[in-house]
Design a protein around this motif. Sequence first.
Motif, PDB file in Angstrom:
ATOM      1  N   THR A 120       3.259   7.329   4.096  1.00 23.77           N
ATOM      2  CA  THR A 120       3.684   5.996   4.533  1.00 23.77           C
ATOM      3  C   THR A 120       3.580   5.011   3.372  1.00 23.77           C
ATOM      4  O   THR A 120       2.837   5.230   2.413  1.00 23.77           O
ATOM      5  CB  THR A 120       2.820   5.456   5.692  1.00 23.77           C
ATOM      6  OG1 THR A 120       1.470   5.288   5.236  1.00 23.77           O
ATOM      7  CG2 THR A 120       2.872   6.353   6.916  1.00 23.77           C
TER       8      THR A 120
ATOM      9  N   ASN B 185       0.584   5.431   0.685  1.00 29.58           N
ATOM     10  CA  ASN B 185      -0.194   6.582   1.122  1.00 29.58           C
ATOM     11  C   ASN B 185       0.662   7.838   1.025  1.00 29.58           C
ATOM     12  O   ASN B 185       1.817   7.793   0.590  1.00 29.58           O
ATOM     13  CB  ASN B 185      -0.684   6.361   2.560  1.00 29.58           C
ATOM     14  CG  ASN B 185      -1.622   5.174   2.658  1.00 29.58           C
ATOM     15  OD1 ASN B 185      -2.654   5.113   1.987  1.00 29.58           O
ATOM     16  ND2 ASN B 185      -1.249   4.199   3.476  1.00 29.58           N
ATOM     17  N   ALA B 186       0.100   8.958   1.447  1.00 28.37           N
ATOM     18  CA  ALA B 186       0.798  10.234   1.289  1.00 28.37           C
ATOM     19  C   ALA B 186       2.125  10.261   2.022  1.00 28.37           C
ATOM     20  O   ALA B 186       3.113  10.798   1.515  1.00 28.37           O
ATOM     21  CB  ALA B 186      -0.101  11.376   1.768  1.00 28.37           C
TER      22      ALA B 186
ATOM     23  N   ASP C 207       3.283  -0.158   8.746  1.00 30.92           N
ATOM     24  CA  ASP C 207       3.301   1.170   8.136  1.00 30.92           C
ATOM     25  C   ASP C 207       4.679   1.796   8.337  1.00 30.92           C
ATOM     26  O   ASP C 207       5.135   1.975   9.472  1.00 30.92           O
ATOM     27  CB  ASP C 207       2.223   2.062   8.745  1.00 30.92           C
ATOM     28  CG  ASP C 207       0.815   1.558   8.437  1.00 30.92           C
ATOM     29  OD1 ASP C 207       0.633   0.932   7.373  1.00 30.92           O
ATOM     30  OD2 ASP C 207      -0.089   1.783   9.264  1.00 30.92           O
TER      31      ASP C 207
ATOM     32  N   ALA D  76       0.863  -1.189   0.000  1.00 30.13           N
ATOM     33  CA  ALA D  76       0.000   0.000   0.000  1.00 30.13           C
ATOM     34  C   ALA D  76       0.891   1.229   0.000  1.00 30.13           C
ATOM     35  O   ALA D  76       1.979   1.229   0.584  1.00 30.13           O
ATOM     36  CB  ALA D  76      -0.928   0.016   1.214  1.00 30.13           C
TER      37      ALA D  76
ATOM     38  N   THR E  71       3.227   0.543   3.165  1.00 28.27           N
ATOM     39  CA  THR E  71       2.995  -0.641   3.994  1.00 28.27           C
ATOM     40  C   THR E  71       3.841  -1.784   3.464  1.00 28.27           C
ATOM     41  O   THR E  71       3.779  -2.128   2.281  1.00 28.27           O
ATOM     42  CB  THR E  71       1.513  -1.047   3.993  1.00 28.27           C
ATOM     43  OG1 THR E  71       0.728   0.057   4.454  1.00 28.27           O
ATOM     44  CG2 THR E  71       1.278  -2.234   4.914  1.00 28.27           C
TER      45      THR E  71
END
Length: 447
Positions: free
Chosen positions: A113, A110-111, A120, A108, A115
């Motif tokens: 982080t 994200n902005a 995370d 994954a 995964t």
Amino acid sequence: MKKTFLCLSVAALLSACGGSGSDNDSSNNGNTYSTPQKLTGTVTEISERIITVNGFELDAAQAEIEYDNNRLNLTNLQKGMRVDVETNRNGVATEIELDPSLVGEVTAVNADTITVNGTDIPTATKTRAYSATTQDSSAPYQIGDWVLVDGYLDNSGQWQVLGIYDASFIHNNEAEIEGPISSLDITNRTFYVGQTLVSYAGAVEIDDDEPLSDGLWVEVEGRFDGTQFTATEIDIEDDNQYSGAELEGIITWVNNEQTSFELNGRTSIAITEKTIFDDGIATDLVEGARIEVELINGASGLEATEIEFEDGSGSNNTASNSKKFALSGTATWTTKTSFTINGFDFTTNSRTQFEDRLTMATIDGVEIDIEGIESTDTNGNIIYLVKEVEALETNDNEIDLEGVISNGTLWGYINTDGSFGSEGSRIDVECRVIALNNEVSHCQNDN
């Protein structure tokens, strides 16, 4: 994992950029060499054939380079990667082994982080990040990228990342994660490392078949299937192996007397009257300071013979997010890993340091001093994890109290003269004990 030369395992999360230079005069039987036989640290410079580790320039053109039995090329190494190096003592690297903290596939993005292995990983600008395809530090991460992460788990169970690197050269699709065991379930053969659920129910090689327990620092190899990490090998780290080593890391906890501290959330080190300080003094031992420390096994366990502060002083440290506590009182035993004082529950693990010949089996009804950090379990519940337990000195009418004032009290102690401070504030004070009634007065700042 410790694949190529086990005696170099001092790297695990504890080495970082540079060295103290104390190895420049390495000798054996009176013979002086230009480089130590073994180096553990990060690559600070790299060219077509030369790498610099711990301040030593090494010819690496003919070195055997590996990670987990994968043969690598010098081009696979990147500045900042942590490595174990074996040399011929004359400036030539003969073996180089990568030693990351975590390896796995990005599942994954994200902005701020990514995964990896169910964990995370912060991708703040201070980390060195590389795309798996371009090796460009400005390129975004993509799902499916394989990365190596250097860093450590702090006392709150969050990753503090020192670097993130391209791992596309790893071809066996075997992941790795390391950190302290928590929430061990012997029946279902599972435990957590940080956020990641690890199953060891299958055919697992466990280092020395040592019993697992909460708090043990482990390196785990296996595969992450999206919900849990299935272990194929578990390597249990032992602080005793660091005797005679020089380690570099970030201080994550210091006791109030500044006689003991912890590096990178894992290695407990004692300070003695013989400890030498370089570019700083004992009071510079604060959470967030980066240091180099030379170690021996002594009467207090792992002891520091010399401590060198990077950047000249421990005052140049990053902020610590640890919430510390301290108190004294009569312990009431509740389970093999927990006890209460004044009705408050406290948790111990395999890394809790017991002084004065105390053990969990002997503290029931004993007056003790304790220090530790506020943490959370895998369900998000607050726990008070004890780092150090000492016997309370006989006839001592002063105690250390550290924590948050609640309803005018702190850890069950009532302040009679208003010297605690305001409601809800976090304080670290030394107070005078009033006999009986859990009352204290004349509290003064103990920082």
